[in-house]
Design a protein around this motif. Structure first.
Motif, PDB file in Angstrom:
ATOM      1  N   ILE A 297      13.246  32.004 -41.520  1.00  0.00           N
ATOM      2  CA  ILE A 297      12.378  32.225 -42.314  1.00  0.00           C
ATOM      3  C   ILE A 297      12.181  33.875 -42.434  1.00  0.00           C
ATOM      4  O   ILE A 297      11.438  34.500 -43.511  1.00  0.00           O
ATOM      5  N   LEU A 298      12.571  34.697 -41.177  1.00  0.00           N
ATOM      6  CA  LEU A 298      12.214  35.848 -41.504  1.00  0.00           C
ATOM      7  C   LEU A 298      13.346  36.503 -42.744  1.00  0.00           C
ATOM      8  O   LEU A 298      13.098  37.579 -42.970  1.00  0.00           O
ATOM      9  N   ALA A 299      14.496  35.632 -43.115  1.00  0.00           N
ATOM     10  CA  ALA A 299      15.217  36.374 -43.816  1.00  0.00           C
ATOM     11  C   ALA A 299      14.877  36.404 -45.456  1.00  0.00           C
ATOM     12  O   ALA A 299      15.436  37.189 -46.556  1.00  0.00           O
ATOM     13  N   CYS A 300      13.689  35.119 -45.971  1.00  0.00           N
ATOM     14  CA  CYS A 300      13.210  35.464 -47.152  1.00  0.00           C
ATOM     15  C   CYS A 300      12.698  35.996 -47.876  1.00  0.00           C
ATOM     16  O   CYS A 300      12.331  37.380 -46.674  1.00  0.00           O
ATOM     17  N   PRO A 301      13.559  36.618 -49.390  1.00  0.00           N
ATOM     18  CA  PRO A 301      13.553  37.737 -49.920  1.00  0.00           C
ATOM     19  C   PRO A 301      11.799  38.401 -49.577  1.00  0.00           C
ATOM     20  O   PRO A 301      10.540  37.621 -49.902  1.00  0.00           O
ATOM     21  N   VAL A 302      11.435  39.700 -49.383  1.00  0.00           N
ATOM     22  CA  VAL A 302       9.607  39.613 -49.663  1.00  0.00           C
ATOM     23  C   VAL A 302       9.980  41.416 -50.990  1.00  0.00           C
ATOM     24  O   VAL A 302      10.199  41.804 -50.910  1.00  0.00           O
ATOM     25  N   ASN A 303      10.041  40.962 -52.180  1.00  0.00           N
ATOM     26  CA  ASN A 303      10.421  41.530 -53.410  1.00  0.00           C
ATOM     27  C   ASN A 303       9.964  41.212 -54.219  1.00  0.00           C
ATOM     28  O   ASN A 303      10.082  41.832 -55.341  1.00  0.00           O
ATOM     29  N   GLU A 304       8.415  40.831 -54.109  1.00  0.00           N
ATOM     30  CA  GLU A 304       7.588  40.967 -54.966  1.00  0.00           C
ATOM     31  C   GLU A 304       6.043  41.796 -54.773  1.00  0.00           C
ATOM     32  O   GLU A 304       5.718  41.569 -54.030  1.00  0.00           O
ATOM     33  N   PRO A 305       5.041  41.960 -55.607  1.00  0.00           N
ATOM     34  CA  PRO A 305       4.104  42.469 -55.151  1.00  0.00           C
ATOM     35  C   PRO A 305       2.656  41.712 -54.716  1.00  0.00           C
ATOM     36  O   PRO A 305       1.525  42.271 -54.867  1.00  0.00           O
ATOM     37  N   ALA A 306       3.252  40.531 -55.120  1.00  0.00           N
ATOM     38  CA  ALA A 306       1.774  39.637 -54.435  1.00  0.00           C
ATOM     39  C   ALA A 306       2.279  38.164 -53.932  1.00  0.00           C
ATOM     40  O   ALA A 306       3.794  37.289 -54.302  1.00  0.00           O
ATOM     41  N   GLY A 307       2.214  37.243 -53.211  1.00  0.00           N
ATOM     42  CA  GLY A 307       1.810  36.378 -52.633  1.00  0.00           C
ATOM     43  C   GLY A 307       3.090  36.579 -51.346  1.00  0.00           C
ATOM     44  O   GLY A 307       3.356  35.423 -50.969  1.00  0.00           O
ATOM     45  N   LEU A 308       2.895  37.339 -50.687  1.00  0.00           N
ATOM     46  CA  LEU A 308       3.949  37.405 -49.378  1.00  0.00           C
ATOM     47  C   LEU A 308       3.837  38.041 -48.159  1.00  0.00           C
ATOM     48  O   LEU A 308       3.320  38.792 -48.613  1.00  0.00           O
ATOM     49  N   ILE A 309       4.362  37.820 -47.775  1.00  0.00           N
ATOM     50  CA  ILE A 309       3.946  38.708 -46.001  1.00  0.00           C
ATOM     51  C   ILE A 309       4.568  39.279 -45.588  1.00  0.00           C
ATOM     52  O   ILE A 309       5.926  38.163 -45.364  1.00  0.00           O
ATOM     53  N   PRO A 310       5.123  40.007 -44.946  1.00  0.00           N
ATOM     54  CA  PRO A 310       6.093  40.617 -44.133  1.00  0.00           C
ATOM     55  C   PRO A 310       7.002  40.113 -42.961  1.00  0.00           C
ATOM     56  O   PRO A 310       5.909  39.645 -42.782  1.00  0.00           O
ATOM     57  N   PRO A 311       7.856  40.127 -42.664  1.00  0.00           N
ATOM     58  CA  PRO A 311       7.956  40.012 -41.488  1.00  0.00           C
ATOM     59  C   PRO A 311       7.817  40.097 -40.382  1.00  0.00           C
ATOM     60  O   PRO A 311       7.858  39.007 -39.445  1.00  0.00           O
ATOM     61  N   ASP A 312       7.335  41.552 -40.073  1.00  0.00           N
ATOM     62  CA  ASP A 312       6.413  42.316 -38.895  1.00  0.00           C
ATOM     63  C   ASP A 312       5.570  41.529 -38.878  1.00  0.00           C
ATOM     64  O   ASP A 312       4.972  41.270 -38.359  1.00  0.00           O
ATOM     65  N   ARG A 313       4.579  41.505 -40.137  1.00  0.00           N
ATOM     66  CA  ARG A 313       2.872  40.884 -39.756  1.00  0.00           C
ATOM     67  C   ARG A 313       3.311  38.981 -39.362  1.00  0.00           C
ATOM     68  O   ARG A 313       2.604  38.781 -38.711  1.00  0.00           O
ATOM     69  N   TYR A 314       4.492  38.357 -39.796  1.00  0.00           N
ATOM     70  CA  TYR A 314       4.475  37.236 -39.583  1.00  0.00           C
ATOM     71  C   TYR A 314       5.086  37.167 -38.262  1.00  0.00           C
ATOM     72  O   TYR A 314       4.548  35.969 -37.294  1.00  0.00           O
ATOM     73  N   ARG A 315       6.039  38.160 -37.474  1.00  0.00           N
ATOM     74  CA  ARG A 315       6.557  37.969 -36.089  1.00  0.00           C
ATOM     75  C   ARG A 315       4.974  38.210 -35.054  1.00  0.00           C
ATOM     76  O   ARG A 315       5.040  37.370 -34.269  1.00  0.00           O
TER      77      ARG A 315
ATOM     78  N   LEU B  59      15.125  27.248 -50.056  1.00  0.00           N
ATOM     79  CA  LEU B  59      14.831  27.540 -51.478  1.00  0.00           C
ATOM     80  C   LEU B  59      13.748  28.109 -51.696  1.00  0.00           C
ATOM     81  O   LEU B  59      13.314  29.049 -52.757  1.00  0.00           O
ATOM     82  N   ALA B  60      12.771  27.751 -51.003  1.00  0.00           N
ATOM     83  CA  ALA B  60      11.518  28.037 -50.601  1.00  0.00           C
ATOM     84  C   ALA B  60      10.515  27.572 -49.700  1.00  0.00           C
ATOM     85  O   ALA B  60      11.312  27.219 -48.420  1.00  0.00           O
ATOM     86  N   ARG B  61       9.647  28.563 -49.046  1.00  0.00           N
ATOM     87  CA  ARG B  61       8.807  28.802 -48.022  1.00  0.00           C
ATOM     88  C   ARG B  61       7.175  28.814 -47.934  1.00  0.00           C
ATOM     89  O   ARG B  61       7.062  29.563 -49.260  1.00  0.00           O
ATOM     90  N   ALA B  62       6.164  27.822 -47.510  1.00  0.00           N
ATOM     91  CA  ALA B  62       4.882  27.572 -47.578  1.00  0.00           C
ATOM     92  C   ALA B  62       4.602  28.037 -46.224  1.00  0.00           C
ATOM     93  O   ALA B  62       4.894  27.744 -45.263  1.00  0.00           O
ATOM     94  N   THR B  63       3.809  29.629 -45.746  1.00  0.00           N
ATOM     95  CA  THR B  63       3.238  29.265 -44.825  1.00  0.00           C
ATOM     96  C   THR B  63       1.666  29.578 -44.762  1.00  0.00           C
ATOM     97  O   THR B  63       0.959  29.507 -45.594  1.00  0.00           O
TER      98      THR B  63
ATOM     99  N   CYS C 100       0.986  32.788 -48.061  1.00  0.00           N
ATOM    100  CA  CYS C 100       1.823  33.063 -48.211  1.00  0.00           C
ATOM    101  C   CYS C 100       3.184  31.981 -48.922  1.00  0.00           C
ATOM    102  O   CYS C 100       3.327  30.789 -48.931  1.00  0.00           O
ATOM    103  N   VAL C 101       3.546  32.328 -50.379  1.00  0.00           N
ATOM    104  CA  VAL C 101       5.276  30.873 -50.743  1.00  0.00           C
ATOM    105  C   VAL C 101       5.579  32.417 -51.470  1.00  0.00           C
ATOM    106  O   VAL C 101       5.333  32.588 -52.400  1.00  0.00           O
ATOM    107  N   TYR C 102       7.126  31.344 -51.155  1.00  0.00           N
ATOM    108  CA  TYR C 102       7.837  32.103 -51.590  1.00  0.00           C
ATOM    109  C   TYR C 102       9.040  30.574 -52.131  1.00  0.00           C
ATOM    110  O   TYR C 102       8.996  29.769 -52.095  1.00  0.00           O
ATOM    111  N   ALA C 103       9.253  31.352 -53.518  1.00  0.00           N
ATOM    112  CA  ALA C 103      10.290  30.092 -53.828  1.00  0.00           C
ATOM    113  C   ALA C 103      11.590  30.493 -54.966  1.00  0.00           C
ATOM    114  O   ALA C 103      11.091  31.980 -55.657  1.00  0.00           O
TER     115      ALA C 103
END
Length: 330
Positions: free
Chosen positions: A14-32, A55-59, A74-77
């Protein structure tokens, strides 16, 4: 492809999912950090995986003691399925392809599993955006596919809210002396004021929830949210007119995990239109500043011009947007 809630064993992926978009994502440190506070949880974090690859993550996010989440945060795909791009029919009955379809299926599965019982308000998807976001193509792209996925998963109601922030360099708003603020130990008294303020409210979510839940349950659930926040219940105040002692409204200064927030405030219907909202915002600001807070955050609907103006009068600056996607009433 498998869609499922995660377990502790999935954390590194989960923490390895990329955070490379400027909206809709939370950084790993905040998740931890918020995982440690039980505000994110493995069972509130859902993934779509194929051949062992996420492939995708929703938090989803909620209060540390809560049984159900309040918001999808947060939604990552990412990449395509090994068998080719996903094509499917989504919750709204429309056909979608690629990551929009994948995210829609994931959101719909999580929303259904995490829906609170007894007709309570389901989680909403909240996306943080910068001011002027519509002029930034990268932000528009990151926001756009998430909005499409959310709509196809049944979160089709849209609400844009402005985020404000006060800092000491703005100076303190001066008291006018028109209102006096008193503590009230009885929660039922505050509950009644919640019900009164909801009548004719300009706050869209308040109106939607009153229509969905009825005024009594909406007031109770709203108040329970503020009781659950990290601030002190003893900070709450009822506001009365100095001239004749009429109840004018209330303020609920509070905190979240990031710091001080205005919380909740409002004027009762019979005394609206007299500018008392400015007094409520000013008193809340002075209260937090008196406790040494270096930052106070607030949010209001973009269409609620009186509230936005009151924040401006008190020295708050607009600093961002919170875009809320939710299930339509009924």
């Amino acid at each position: 492809m498998i869609i499922r809630p995660t377990t502790d064993a999935d954390r590194d992926r989960i923490l390895a999912c990329p955070v490379n978009e400027p909206a809709g994502l939370i950084p790993p440190d905040r998740y931890r950090d918020e995982l440690a506070r039980h505000q994110y949880r493995p069972e509130w974090t859902w993934i779509a995986e194929d051949a062992g690859r996420v492939l995708a993550r929703a938090t989803w996010w909620g209060f540390g003691h809560g049984a159900y989440p309040i918001a999808l945060d947060c939604v990552y795909a990412g990449g395509p399925l090994t068998g080719g791009p996903l094509t499917g029919r989504t919750a709204t009955g429309r056909t979608a392809t690629g990551r929009v379809a994948l995210a829609a299926e994931l959101i719909a599965a999580g929303q259904e599993a995490l829906r609170p019982p007894d007709g309570a308000v389901p989680p909403r998807f909240e996306i943080a955006l910068p001011m002027g976001w519509r002029s930034d193509p990268a932000v528009m792209a990151a926001f756009g596919w998430r909005r499409d996925a959310a709509a196809r998963a049944g979160l089709s109601d849209e609400l844009e809210r402005i985020r404000f922030e006060w800092s000491p360099d703005a100076g303190l708003p001066r008291p006018t002396g028109r209102l006096v603020f008193r503590p009230e130990p009885d929660d039922d008294v505050f509950l009644d004021v919640f019900r009164q303020i909801a009548v004719g409210s300009l706050d869209v979510m308040t109106r939607r929830e009153v229509a969905m839940l009825g005024p009594d349950r909406q007031a109770r659930e709203d108040m329970d949210i503020y009781l659950a926040m990290p601030g002190d219940r003893d900070w709450w105040r009822l506001a009365y007119t100095a001239a004749d002692g009429q109840l004018a409204g209330m303020i609920l200064p509070n905190r979240n995990t990031d710091g001080a927030v205005v919380g909740y405030l409002g004027v009762v219907p019979g005394l609206r239109g007299r500018g008392y909202i400015n007094d409520l915002v000013a008193q809340t600001t002075r209260f937090h500043a008196g406790r040494g807070e270096a930052r106070i955050a607030a949010t209001t609907d973009i269409a609620n011009r009186p509230m936005a103006a009151a924040f401006g009068h008190a020295g708050y600056r607009a600093c961002g947007i919170r875009y809320v996607l939710s299930e339509p009433p009924g």
